[in-house]
Design a protein around this motif. Structure first.
Motif, mmCIF file in Angstrom:
data_model
loop_
_atom_site.group_PDB
_atom_site.id
_atom_site.type_symbol
_atom_site.label_atom_id
_atom_site.label_comp_id
_atom_site.label_asym_id
_atom_site.label_seq_id
_atom_site.Cartn_x
_atom_site.Cartn_y
_atom_site.Cartn_z
ATOM 1 N N LEU A 107 7.049 0.080 3.603
ATOM 2 C CA LEU A 107 6.150 -0.602 2.677
ATOM 3 C C LEU A 107 5.448 0.389 1.754
ATOM 4 O O LEU A 107 5.407 0.201 0.525
ATOM 5 C CB LEU A 107 5.132 -1.432 3.458
ATOM 6 C CG LEU A 107 4.105 -2.207 2.628
ATOM 7 C CD1 LEU A 107 4.784 -3.177 1.686
ATOM 8 C CD2 LEU A 107 3.123 -2.941 3.546
ATOM 9 N N THR A 108 4.870 1.445 2.307
ATOM 10 C CA THR A 108 4.164 2.419 1.468
ATOM 11 C C THR A 108 5.125 3.172 0.538
ATOM 12 O O THR A 108 4.752 3.513 -0.586
ATOM 13 C CB THR A 108 3.409 3.418 2.351
ATOM 14 O OG1 THR A 108 4.317 4.038 3.277
ATOM 15 C CG2 THR A 108 2.293 2.717 3.117
ATOM 16 N N SER A 109 6.338 3.432 0.990
ATOM 17 C CA SER A 109 7.316 4.106 0.126
ATOM 18 C C SER A 109 7.681 3.247 -1.062
ATOM 19 O O SER A 109 7.767 3.734 -2.203
ATOM 20 C CB SER A 109 8.567 4.463 0.941
ATOM 21 O OG SER A 109 8.270 5.349 2.000
ATOM 22 N N ALA A 143 -0.779 4.377 -0.962
ATOM 23 C CA ALA A 143 -1.482 4.015 0.267
ATOM 24 C C ALA A 143 -1.230 5.110 1.299
ATOM 25 O O ALA A 143 -0.077 5.479 1.547
ATOM 26 C CB ALA A 143 -0.980 2.669 0.773
ATOM 27 N N PRO A 144 -2.268 5.670 1.919
ATOM 28 C CA PRO A 144 -2.081 6.818 2.834
ATOM 29 C C PRO A 144 -1.337 6.422 4.097
ATOM 30 O O PRO A 144 -1.808 5.588 4.885
ATOM 31 C CB PRO A 144 -3.515 7.258 3.135
ATOM 32 C CG PRO A 144 -4.351 6.060 2.871
ATOM 33 C CD PRO A 144 -3.676 5.285 1.789
ATOM 34 N N VAL A 168 -6.737 2.114 -1.873
ATOM 35 C CA VAL A 168 -7.360 1.699 -0.608
ATOM 36 C C VAL A 168 -7.167 0.195 -0.375
ATOM 37 O O VAL A 168 -7.062 -0.251 0.779
ATOM 38 C CB VAL A 168 -8.856 2.075 -0.587
ATOM 39 C CG1 VAL A 168 -9.024 3.583 -0.663
ATOM 40 C CG2 VAL A 168 -9.629 1.372 -1.693
ATOM 41 N N THR A 169 -7.113 -0.574 -1.458
ATOM 42 C CA THR A 169 -6.845 -2.000 -1.297
ATOM 43 C C THR A 169 -5.450 -2.210 -0.701
ATOM 44 O O THR A 169 -5.261 -3.031 0.211
ATOM 45 C CB THR A 169 -6.965 -2.725 -2.641
ATOM 46 O OG1 THR A 169 -8.277 -2.541 -3.168
ATOM 47 C CG2 THR A 169 -6.693 -4.207 -2.480
ATOM 48 N N ALA A 170 -4.470 -1.470 -1.220
ATOM 49 C CA ALA A 170 -3.122 -1.557 -0.661
ATOM 50 C C ALA A 170 -3.101 -1.079 0.787
ATOM 51 O O ALA A 170 -2.380 -1.638 1.632
ATOM 52 C CB ALA A 170 -2.155 -0.736 -1.509
ATOM 53 N N GLY A 171 -3.889 -0.056 1.105
ATOM 54 C CA GLY A 171 -3.927 0.435 2.476
ATOM 55 C C GLY A 171 -4.503 -0.581 3.444
ATOM 56 O O GLY A 171 -3.970 -0.776 4.546
ATOM 57 N N GLY A 184 14.332 -1.694 2.662
ATOM 58 C CA GLY A 184 14.961 -0.456 3.088
ATOM 59 C C GLY A 184 16.428 -0.666 3.365
ATOM 60 O O GLY A 184 16.985 -1.752 3.129
ATOM 61 N N THR A 185 17.075 0.378 3.875
ATOM 62 C CA THR A 185 18.504 0.329 4.186
ATOM 63 C C THR A 185 18.776 0.832 5.601
ATOM 64 O O THR A 185 19.900 1.244 5.900
ATOM 65 C CB THR A 185 19.286 1.184 3.170
ATOM 66 O OG1 THR A 185 18.784 2.532 3.210
ATOM 67 C CG2 THR A 185 19.136 0.639 1.754
#
Length: 381
Positions: A157-159, A169-170, A220-223, A347-348
């Protein structure tokens, strides 16, 4: 100069000009040699043909329309009556043969599953063996499987957020907090999961402060969203596992979700014609939703009656209905995310399936629904 002399040849149809003023005004029409020539030809009687071709197929109708209108129509010399031009069989135009088309008609196109079904089935069976083995041998091993799936899902998700939207997002605090949430939910119950989630969100806010302030609120909202969407929802699977019959509850939840997805796919692929949410997921149909509900309710009634202690078949019907609804909404929710990101899969990692998040999309929102209904029906023990 008389203006009529410019367009005179176009008024006769045979390339002859109108008579000049020396010939008088009596001859107003085209000039023919001989008085026995008919000025008009009799129209052959042709039977009426329906506009849609009647019982004929479309290809045959197209072939007839491509040729001359009448079979006896041949060129005639100007000034000679049509009767002196007998029609020979050789002069008749032969109908244009219709070549069979190799492309299938739109109504007969073969449906495609859109994925490598062999790889999908193989990977699905492999995952099922791992889940069942870890679930019934040692509960703690299955908790590790949940934590591993959470970490991989967060990474995917973060990638994708960073690649497609430049949202950073950290990942490190998210992954550590996700594992902590799953473990706390298994060890300390729902209260432990809530505390771990709050601490994870706080760490995300602080972690992002060590970077430039541009885009801080967005990141931070995405995190915080990722914290809730992946590890917090997955924690309810660990909560189901804490009961005495926890492995059977988790298996019931997994089987009902898979049955719902299978019913939606099978019925939608065979009978689907009415789109459910074309702007979000064009492949989903209302018929597929009915298939998901039907399959899940039947499976829920059987499994609740024979797998869960003190379970009743009518409780399984309600549980199956709720699972089908939550699984469909979860699938649509992730489809909305992927459409916003402009990607097909998260993803794959899993051949035939996409990424881990492409398999968790139905499971994550279904976990709290199944946990709550099982607690209401048979208690938390």
């Amino acid at each position: 100069m008389n203006d009529s002399s410019w367009d005179a040849p176009s008024r006769t149809g045979y390339g002859e000009p109108w008579p000049t003023s020396g010939q008088g005004a009596a001859s107003a029409g085209p000039v023919y040699e001989g008085h026995d020539v008919q000025e008009t030809r009799p129209m052959p009687i042709v039977p009426d043909v329906p506009a849609n071709g009647g019982d004929q197929d479309d290809d045959g109708g197209a072939a007839r329309r491509s040729g001359p209108l009448f079979r006896d129509e041949v060129p005639r010399e100007p000034g000679r009556p049509e009767s002196v031009h007998p029609v020979s069989p050789a002069a008749q135009p032969s109908p244009t043969p219709v070549q069979p088309s190799s492309a299938p008609s739109p109504g007969r196109q073969k449906k495609s599953a859109g994925r490598n079904l062999g790889a999908a089935i193989g990977v699905g069976l492999g995952l099922g063996v791992v889940v069942v083995a870890s679930l019934f041998i040692v509960k703690a091993v299955f908790v590790g499987v949940i934590a591993l799936a959470v970490v991989v899902g967060l990474w995917e998700l973060t990638s994708r957020l960073a690649e497609r939207k430049q949202i950073k997002a950290p990942l490190i605090p998210l992954a550590a907090g996700g594992v902590a949430m799953v473990v706390a939910g298994y060890v300390r119950g729902a209260e432990g999961a809530w505390v771990a989630m709050a601490l994870t969100a706080l760490v995300v806010l602080v972690w992002r402060m060590f970077q430039p302030p541009e885009g801080y609120l967005r990141d931070v909202t995405a995190g915080v969203f990722a914290t809730f969407y992946v590890p917090f929802l997955a924690t309810f699977v660990a909560l189901m596992l804490t009961a005495d019959d926890g492995p059977r509850r988790v298996l019931l939840f997994l089987v009902l979700t898979v049955v719902s997805d299978t019913g939606a796919y099978a019925v939608g692929w065979r009978f689907g014609s009415h789109k459910l949410a074309p702007r979000i997921s064009p492949g989903k149909t209302r018929e597929g939703l009915l298939g998901a509900v039907s399959f899940a309710m039947v499976a829920g009634a059987l499994l609740m009656q024979f797998m869960i202690d003190d379970g009743q078949w009518w409780q399984g019907l309600l549980l199956g209905l709720a699972v089908a609804a939550s699984a469909t909404l979860g699938d649509l929710g992730e489809s909305m995310i992927k459409r916003d990101l402009g990607i097909k899969d998260m993803g794959t990692l899993l051949p035939g399936h996409g990424g881990i998040m492409d398999r968790l999309d139905s499971l994550l929102p279904t976990a709290p629904v199944a946990w709550l209904l099982l607690v209401l029906f048979v208690g938390s023990g």
